[in-house]
Design an enzyme around this catalytic site. Structure first.
Site, PDB file in Angstrom:
ATOM      1  N   HIS A 136      62.112  41.892  87.752  1.00  0.00           N
ATOM      2  CA  HIS A 136      61.414  41.902  86.481  1.00  0.00           C
ATOM      3  C   HIS A 136      60.372  42.998  86.325  1.00  0.00           C
ATOM      4  O   HIS A 136      59.966  43.274  85.208  1.00  0.00           O
ATOM      5  CB  HIS A 136      60.780  40.529  86.229  1.00  0.00           C
ATOM      6  CG  HIS A 136      61.819  39.474  86.062  1.00  0.00           C
ATOM      7  ND1 HIS A 136      62.509  39.309  84.892  1.00  0.00           N
ATOM      8  CD2 HIS A 136      62.321  38.565  86.924  1.00  0.00           C
ATOM      9  CE1 HIS A 136      63.383  38.335  85.033  1.00  0.00           C
ATOM     10  NE2 HIS A 136      63.284  37.864  86.264  1.00  0.00           N
ATOM     11  N   LYS A 156      78.007  49.466  86.360  1.00  0.00           N
ATOM     12  CA  LYS A 156      77.125  48.443  85.810  1.00  0.00           C
ATOM     13  C   LYS A 156      75.699  48.781  86.194  1.00  0.00           C
ATOM     14  O   LYS A 156      75.424  49.203  87.297  1.00  0.00           O
ATOM     15  CB  LYS A 156      77.512  47.078  86.397  1.00  0.00           C
ATOM     16  CG  LYS A 156      76.662  45.920  85.939  1.00  0.00           C
ATOM     17  CD  LYS A 156      77.232  44.649  86.539  1.00  0.00           C
ATOM     18  CE  LYS A 156      76.564  43.378  86.226  1.00  0.00           C
ATOM     19  NZ  LYS A 156      75.531  43.205  85.341  1.00  0.00           N
ATOM     20  N   TYR A 185      62.065  45.926  84.186  1.00  0.00           N
ATOM     21  CA  TYR A 185      63.011  45.433  83.182  1.00  0.00           C
ATOM     22  C   TYR A 185      63.408  46.496  82.168  1.00  0.00           C
ATOM     23  O   TYR A 185      64.562  46.632  81.820  1.00  0.00           O
ATOM     24  CB  TYR A 185      62.418  44.215  82.475  1.00  0.00           C
ATOM     25  CG  TYR A 185      63.265  43.700  81.355  1.00  0.00           C
ATOM     26  CD1 TYR A 185      64.408  42.954  81.623  1.00  0.00           C
ATOM     27  CD2 TYR A 185      62.950  43.973  80.035  1.00  0.00           C
ATOM     28  CE1 TYR A 185      65.208  42.481  80.609  1.00  0.00           C
ATOM     29  CE2 TYR A 185      63.750  43.498  79.012  1.00  0.00           C
ATOM     30  CZ  TYR A 185      64.874  42.755  79.299  1.00  0.00           C
ATOM     31  OH  TYR A 185      65.665  42.299  78.294  1.00  0.00           O
ATOM     32  N   GLU A 234      71.919  46.931  85.966  1.00  0.00           N
ATOM     33  CA  GLU A 234      71.178  45.719  85.620  1.00  0.00           C
ATOM     34  C   GLU A 234      70.154  46.051  84.561  1.00  0.00           C
ATOM     35  O   GLU A 234      69.356  46.959  84.716  1.00  0.00           O
ATOM     36  CB  GLU A 234      70.473  45.144  86.848  1.00  0.00           C
ATOM     37  CG  GLU A 234      71.404  44.474  87.817  1.00  0.00           C
ATOM     38  CD  GLU A 234      72.072  43.225  87.250  1.00  0.00           C
ATOM     39  OE1 GLU A 234      71.451  42.516  86.433  1.00  0.00           O
ATOM     40  OE2 GLU A 234      73.214  42.966  87.625  1.00  0.00           O
ATOM     41  N   SER A 235      70.203  45.309  83.484  1.00  0.00           N
ATOM     42  CA  SER A 235      69.245  45.557  82.407  1.00  0.00           C
ATOM     43  C   SER A 235      68.238  44.426  82.301  1.00  0.00           C
ATOM     44  O   SER A 235      67.493  44.349  81.338  1.00  0.00           O
ATOM     45  CB  SER A 235      69.979  45.739  81.078  1.00  0.00           C
ATOM     46  OG  SER A 235      70.672  44.560  80.739  1.00  0.00           O
ATOM     47  N   HIS A 236      68.235  43.530  83.256  1.00  0.00           N
ATOM     48  CA  HIS A 236      67.261  42.433  83.217  1.00  0.00           C
ATOM     49  C   HIS A 236      66.817  42.053  84.610  1.00  0.00           C
ATOM     50  O   HIS A 236      67.339  42.381  85.580  1.00  0.00           O
ATOM     51  CB  HIS A 236      67.828  41.219  82.521  1.00  0.00           C
ATOM     52  CG  HIS A 236      69.032  40.652  83.212  1.00  0.00           C
ATOM     53  ND1 HIS A 236      70.283  41.191  83.062  1.00  0.00           N
ATOM     54  CD2 HIS A 236      69.177  39.636  84.066  1.00  0.00           C
ATOM     55  CE1 HIS A 236      71.140  40.489  83.782  1.00  0.00           C
ATOM     56  NE2 HIS A 236      70.506  39.558  84.405  1.00  0.00           N
TER      57      HIS A 236
END
Length: 66
Positions: free
Chosen positions: A20, A62, A23, A64-66
């Site tokens: 996080h 891919k 993010y 990660e966007s979160h």
């Protein structure tokens, strides 16, 4: 907590922090990727895309966007 966290609690905290704390960073880079083109099979949406690399092969990536 008023006490030293145990090893499990430290592990959970470190995983949650790493997911996080950055993010918004991947979203910046996702916006720079092409969404259409002769080699773009599936443009990046929320966090993935597929690119034709020739010879009947493709690369799926891919972020990660979160």
């Amino acid at each position: 907590m008023r006490r030293t966290p145990n090893l499990t609690e430290l592990g959970i905290f470190s995983v949650m922090w790493s997911e996080h704390c950055s993010y918004n960073l991947p979203a910046k880079w996702l916006k720079t990727l092409p969404t259409t083109g002769p080699r773009v099979i599936c443009g990046p949406g929320e966090n993935a895309g597929i690119v034709d690399i020739g010879d009947g092969e493709a690369v799926v990536f891919k972020i990660e966007s979160h």
